[in-house]
Motif scaffolding. Structure first.
Motif, short mmCIF file in Angstrom:
data_model
loop_
_atom_site.label_atom_id
_atom_site.label_comp_id
_atom_site.label_asym_id
_atom_site.label_seq_id
_atom_site.Cartn_x
_atom_site.Cartn_y
_atom_site.Cartn_z
N UNK A 39 0.97 -0.99 -0.01
CA UNK A 39 0.04 0.08 -0.09
C UNK A 39 0.88 1.07 -0.01
N UNK A 40 0.86 1.80 -1.11
CA UNK A 40 1.63 3.26 -1.25
C UNK A 40 0.69 4.35 -0.75
N UNK A 41 1.44 4.99 0.40
CA UNK A 41 0.70 6.14 0.89
C UNK A 41 1.46 7.30 0.78
N UNK A 42 0.49 8.29 0.36
CA UNK A 42 1.14 9.66 -0.16
C UNK A 42 0.26 10.89 0.63
N UNK A 144 3.24 -1.30 4.05
CA UNK A 144 2.79 0.19 3.86
C UNK A 144 4.14 0.76 3.41
N UNK A 145 3.82 1.74 2.41
CA UNK A 145 5.02 2.37 1.56
C UNK A 145 4.66 3.63 1.88
N UNK A 146 5.42 4.57 2.63
CA UNK A 146 5.33 6.02 2.79
C UNK A 146 5.87 6.85 1.87
N UNK A 147 5.19 7.77 1.22
CA UNK A 147 5.72 8.64 0.12
C UNK A 147 5.32 10.15 0.52
N UNK A 148 6.32 10.90 0.63
CA UNK A 148 6.10 12.67 0.57
C UNK A 148 6.54 13.31 -0.55
N UNK A 178 9.57 0.48 3.84
CA UNK A 178 8.27 -0.12 4.04
C UNK A 178 8.03 -0.24 5.49
N UNK A 179 6.95 -0.07 5.92
CA UNK A 179 6.49 -0.35 7.35
C UNK A 179 5.64 -1.72 7.41
N UNK A 180 5.98 -2.48 8.23
CA UNK A 180 5.09 -3.89 8.35
C UNK A 180 3.92 -3.44 9.03
N UNK A 181 2.76 -3.98 8.53
CA UNK A 181 1.47 -3.85 9.14
C UNK A 181 0.95 -5.06 9.81
N UNK A 182 1.49 -5.09 11.18
CA UNK A 182 1.31 -6.06 11.82
C UNK A 182 -0.34 -6.17 12.32
N UNK A 183 -1.03 -7.14 11.94
CA UNK A 183 -2.45 -7.45 12.14
C UNK A 183 -2.75 -7.25 13.90
#
Length: 236
Positions: A39-42, A144-148, A178-183
């Motif tokens: 999931x790329x998040x911007x 999760x892939x953070x982008x600014x 990338x951030x791990x999205x631990x359930x």
């Protein structure tokens, strides 16, 4: 399936960038996975952010399927393009369908692009994040892939007249690890950590930005805390 629409759209975007002499500074592209879902998040500061955020994934030869409001898909010009690029329509009154569509894309190994602020931030600072991006990453078990982004608001943004004749703008793009999205982690807590990481990347992009306002009338694109005249952020 063959990608018949996305490659020519990318080529057209490159041509536009060249014509406008936009200077892209991309750092952290090595963090974009070369395979598998993410999931790329911007952040969201301009109308063309999906184009620039998508370019963050190009060095890894990945295509991003962005979630966008369904009205864009109904437009006679943009609609066929959005569908051809396999972007994901979002009906805000019935968001569950889009969420399931995004999950299917993630599980099939796609990168899905999300703007967690939902709308453009008129202050050009980070608004409160919605938790949907994190929840879909947790459910699909993808990172999760953070982008600014910074500078895209100068090309075309909310409340400003579109004028693609303006040239020579720098565009700064920063991609984080990338951030791990631990359930097992609360979606609220993970969303807060994601926003903190995005703030760090945004500040890095702003610090690296090579230009300031070109005169007193050109301070509109800078937030107040950086000496600009953009509207103050609304705290909710």
């Amino acid at each position: 399936m063959a990608e018949l629409v996305y490659p020519p759209v990318i080529a057209a975007a490159r041509t536009m960038f060249k014509a406008l002499d936009l200077r892209l500074d991309i750092s952290g592209s090595e963090h974009v996975p070369t395979s598998g879902g993410a999931v790329l998040v911007s952040n969201h500061i301009g109308y063309l952010d999906f184009v620039f955020a998508g370019f963050a994934a190009r060095p890894s030869k990945r295509l991003v399927r962005f979630m966008a409001k369904d009205s864009v898909f109904r437009h006679k010009v943009s609609g066929p393009l959005m569908r051809g690029m396999k972007h994901i329509p979002v009906d805000r009154k019935q968001g569950e369908h889009a969420f399931r569509h995004a999950l299917e894309s993630l599980r099939s190994g796609e990168i899905v692009g999300v703007f967690p602020e939902a709308t453009i931030s008129p202050s050009f600072t980070l608004k409160k994040f919605k938790s949907g991006a994190v929840r879909m990453a947790q459910e699909a078990q993808v990172p999760v892939l953070p982008v600014a982004l910074w500078g895209t608001q100068r090309v075309w943004t909310k409340g400003r007249k579109r004028d693609l004749r303006r040239r020579h703008y720098p565009i700064t793009i920063r991609i984080g690890k990338p951030m791990t999205a631990d359930p097992a982690e609360s979606a609220v807590t993970l969303t807060e950590r994601l926003r903190e990481r995005m703030q760090e990347l945004l500040e890095s992009a702003q610090a690296a930005y090579p230009e300031g306002p070109r005169g007193p009338e050109d301070t509109w694109w800078l937030p107040a805390h950086l000496g600009g005249t953009a509207p103050a952020p609304k705290h909710t």
